[in-house]
Design a protein around this motif. Structure first.
Motif, mmCIF file in Angstrom:
data_model
loop_
_atom_site.group_PDB
_atom_site.id
_atom_site.type_symbol
_atom_site.label_atom_id
_atom_site.label_comp_id
_atom_site.label_asym_id
_atom_site.label_seq_id
_atom_site.Cartn_x
_atom_site.Cartn_y
_atom_site.Cartn_z
ATOM 1 N N PHE A 1 0.856 -1.182 0.000
ATOM 2 C CA PHE A 1 0.000 0.000 0.000
ATOM 3 C C PHE A 1 0.892 1.233 0.000
ATOM 4 O O PHE A 1 0.607 2.210 0.670
ATOM 5 C CB PHE A 1 -0.897 0.010 1.243
ATOM 6 N N LEU A 2 1.994 1.155 -0.729
ATOM 7 C CA LEU A 2 2.973 2.241 -0.827
ATOM 8 C C LEU A 2 3.172 2.586 -2.285
ATOM 9 O O LEU A 2 3.226 1.689 -3.134
ATOM 10 C CB LEU A 2 4.347 1.788 -0.320
ATOM 11 N N SER A 3 3.356 3.862 -2.575
ATOM 12 C CA SER A 3 3.657 4.245 -3.953
ATOM 13 C C SER A 3 5.040 3.734 -4.340
ATOM 14 O O SER A 3 5.896 3.469 -3.479
ATOM 15 C CB SER A 3 3.572 5.760 -4.114
ATOM 16 N N ALA A 4 5.265 3.575 -5.618
ATOM 17 C CA ALA A 4 6.496 2.975 -6.141
ATOM 18 C C ALA A 4 7.752 3.656 -5.607
ATOM 19 O O ALA A 4 8.741 2.986 -5.305
ATOM 20 C CB ALA A 4 6.482 2.994 -7.670
ATOM 21 N N GLU A 5 7.718 4.974 -5.461
ATOM 22 C CA GLU A 5 8.932 5.677 -5.022
ATOM 23 C C GLU A 5 9.307 5.409 -3.570
ATOM 24 O O GLU A 5 10.409 5.732 -3.148
ATOM 25 C CB GLU A 5 8.817 7.187 -5.278
ATOM 26 N N HIS A 6 8.438 4.757 -2.801
ATOM 27 C CA HIS A 6 8.735 4.428 -1.406
ATOM 28 C C HIS A 6 8.944 2.934 -1.165
ATOM 29 O O HIS A 6 8.959 2.489 -0.023
ATOM 30 C CB HIS A 6 7.606 4.940 -0.504
ATOM 31 N N GLN A 7 9.125 2.170 -2.226
ATOM 32 C CA GLN A 7 9.166 0.712 -2.090
ATOM 33 C C GLN A 7 10.564 0.085 -2.028
ATOM 34 O O GLN A 7 10.688 -1.068 -1.643
ATOM 35 C CB GLN A 7 8.411 0.072 -3.255
ATOM 36 N N ALA A 8 11.599 0.814 -2.381
ATOM 37 C CA ALA A 8 12.931 0.211 -2.545
ATOM 38 C C ALA A 8 13.394 -0.565 -1.312
ATOM 39 O O ALA A 8 13.802 -1.732 -1.420
ATOM 40 C CB ALA A 8 13.953 1.274 -2.916
ATOM 41 N N GLU A 9 13.328 0.042 -0.141
ATOM 42 C CA GLU A 9 13.814 -0.614 1.068
ATOM 43 C C GLU A 9 12.985 -1.851 1.407
ATOM 44 O O GLU A 9 13.514 -2.883 1.812
ATOM 45 C CB GLU A 9 13.781 0.383 2.234
ATOM 46 N N VAL A 10 11.674 -1.756 1.201
ATOM 47 C CA VAL A 10 10.803 -2.896 1.486
ATOM 48 C C VAL A 10 11.093 -4.044 0.518
ATOM 49 O O VAL A 10 11.123 -5.211 0.909
ATOM 50 C CB VAL A 10 9.321 -2.494 1.425
ATOM 51 N N LEU A 11 11.330 -3.702 -0.731
ATOM 52 C CA LEU A 11 11.644 -4.740 -1.720
ATOM 53 C C LEU A 11 12.959 -5.436 -1.392
ATOM 54 O O LEU A 11 13.097 -6.640 -1.592
ATOM 55 C CB LEU A 11 11.669 -4.142 -3.120
ATOM 56 N N GLU A 12 13.916 -4.708 -0.849
ATOM 57 C CA GLU A 12 15.167 -5.343 -0.400
ATOM 58 C C GLU A 12 14.866 -6.347 0.712
ATOM 59 O O GLU A 12 15.400 -7.455 0.721
ATOM 60 C CB GLU A 12 16.154 -4.285 0.095
ATOM 61 N N GLY A 13 14.005 -5.944 1.657
ATOM 62 C CA GLY A 13 13.613 -6.846 2.741
ATOM 63 C C GLY A 13 12.859 -8.053 2.229
ATOM 64 O O GLY A 13 13.054 -9.173 2.709
ATOM 65 N N LEU A 14 12.017 -7.848 1.249
ATOM 66 C CA LEU A 14 11.283 -8.953 0.629
ATOM 67 C C LEU A 14 12.261 -9.986 0.082
ATOM 68 O O LEU A 14 12.094 -11.188 0.289
ATOM 69 C CB LEU A 14 10.385 -8.419 -0.483
ATOM 70 N N ARG A 15 13.267 -9.519 -0.597
ATOM 71 C CA ARG A 15 14.243 -10.427 -1.218
ATOM 72 C C ARG A 15 15.116 -11.134 -0.182
ATOM 73 O O ARG A 15 15.732 -12.145 -0.501
ATOM 74 C CB ARG A 15 15.070 -9.669 -2.238
ATOM 75 N N ARG A 16 15.169 -10.623 1.036
ATOM 76 C CA ARG A 16 15.933 -11.292 2.104
ATOM 77 C C ARG A 16 15.137 -12.423 2.761
ATOM 78 O O ARG A 16 15.710 -13.245 3.478
ATOM 79 C CB ARG A 16 16.355 -10.288 3.170
ATOM 80 N N LEU A 17 13.826 -12.451 2.557
ATOM 81 C CA LEU A 17 13.032 -13.526 3.148
ATOM 82 C C LEU A 17 13.495 -14.866 2.575
ATOM 83 O O LEU A 17 13.826 -14.942 1.391
ATOM 84 C CB LEU A 17 11.540 -13.323 2.855
ATOM 85 N N PRO A 18 13.503 -15.923 3.383
ATOM 86 C CA PRO A 18 13.984 -17.223 2.899
ATOM 87 C C PRO A 18 12.950 -17.985 2.066
ATOM 88 O O PRO A 18 13.116 -19.172 1.813
ATOM 89 C CB PRO A 18 14.311 -17.968 4.192
ATOM 90 N N TYR A 19 11.894 -17.325 1.654
ATOM 91 C CA TYR A 19 10.837 -17.921 0.846
ATOM 92 C C TYR A 19 10.294 -16.827 -0.069
ATOM 93 O O TYR A 19 10.653 -15.657 0.068
ATOM 94 C CB TYR A 19 9.730 -18.502 1.738
ATOM 95 N N LYS A 20 9.420 -17.196 -0.989
ATOM 96 C CA LYS A 20 8.891 -16.241 -1.965
ATOM 97 C C LYS A 20 7.375 -16.141 -1.838
ATOM 98 O O LYS A 20 6.639 -16.901 -2.469
ATOM 99 C CB LYS A 20 9.302 -16.638 -3.377
ATOM 100 N N PRO A 21 6.911 -15.183 -1.023
ATOM 101 C CA PRO A 21 5.463 -15.008 -0.893
ATOM 102 C C PRO A 21 4.875 -14.362 -2.152
ATOM 103 O O PRO A 21 5.604 -13.838 -2.998
ATOM 104 C CB PRO A 21 5.339 -14.057 0.300
ATOM 105 N N ILE A 22 3.570 -14.386 -2.241
ATOM 106 C CA ILE A 22 2.878 -13.644 -3.289
ATOM 107 C C ILE A 22 3.096 -12.165 -3.006
ATOM 108 O O ILE A 22 2.979 -11.727 -1.852
ATOM 109 C CB ILE A 22 1.372 -13.964 -3.277
ATOM 110 N N VAL A 23 3.429 -11.400 -4.026
ATOM 111 C CA VAL A 23 3.602 -9.960 -3.869
ATOM 112 C C VAL A 23 2.403 -9.295 -4.535
ATOM 113 O O VAL A 23 2.182 -9.462 -5.732
ATOM 114 C CB VAL A 23 4.933 -9.484 -4.491
#
Length: 137
Positions: free
Chosen positions: A78-100
């Motif tokens: 629920f964030l605009s694209a320009e505020h997603q970079a840090e969250v996307l880095e955290g997403l990629r650190r998860l040891p699994y791949k949830p639905i995005v």
């Protein structure tokens, strides 16, 4: 995973959702969606560094995806694209791949394409609440 499979496995049957951009403010669409999903039986983990230490929808608000106490099925943006970079880095650190799930207003075509190429199931241009209202039990 197709949209039909996502709906059948994770929307018709309430799942666990990390809500990125969660807010306790009732005037925010995310608040309405979270209230609806909680009432429908979804287990929610609000993510917003601005509200850490507060409860949103009865759940403690976390700063990042790194703090999730359990694996989630869906990470809903629920964030605009320009505020997603840090969250996307955290997403990629998860040891699994949830639905995005990119809620309307959160679409990020560049990242959506990258995530699909990396093996993540991605949903965009659809509201998780509305999909549940149509297909949920």
């Amino acid at each position: 995973m197709t949209m039909a499979e996502i709906i059948e496995r994770f929307i018709c049957i309430p799942s666990t959702v990390a809500v990125v951009g969660a807010s306790p403010r009732e005037d925010r669409p995310v608040h309405t969606v979270m209230s609806y999903l909680a009432e429908a039986g979804f287990r929610l983990h609000p993510i917003n560094p601005g509200y850490v230490g507060n409860a949103i929808g009865g759940a403690p608000c976390l700063a990042t995806l790194d703090e999730l106490p359990e694996p989630v099925d869906i990470v809903a943006f629920f964030l605009s694209a320009e505020h997603q970079a840090e969250v996307l880095e955290g997403l990629r650190r998860l040891p699994y791949k949830p639905i995005v799930w990119f809620q309307p207003g959160s679409e990020n075509e560049v990242q959506e394409n990258r995530l699909v190429a990396e093996g993540y199931p991605v949903v965009a241009n659809a509201c998780i609440m509305m999909i549940h209202q149509v297909y949920g039990s």
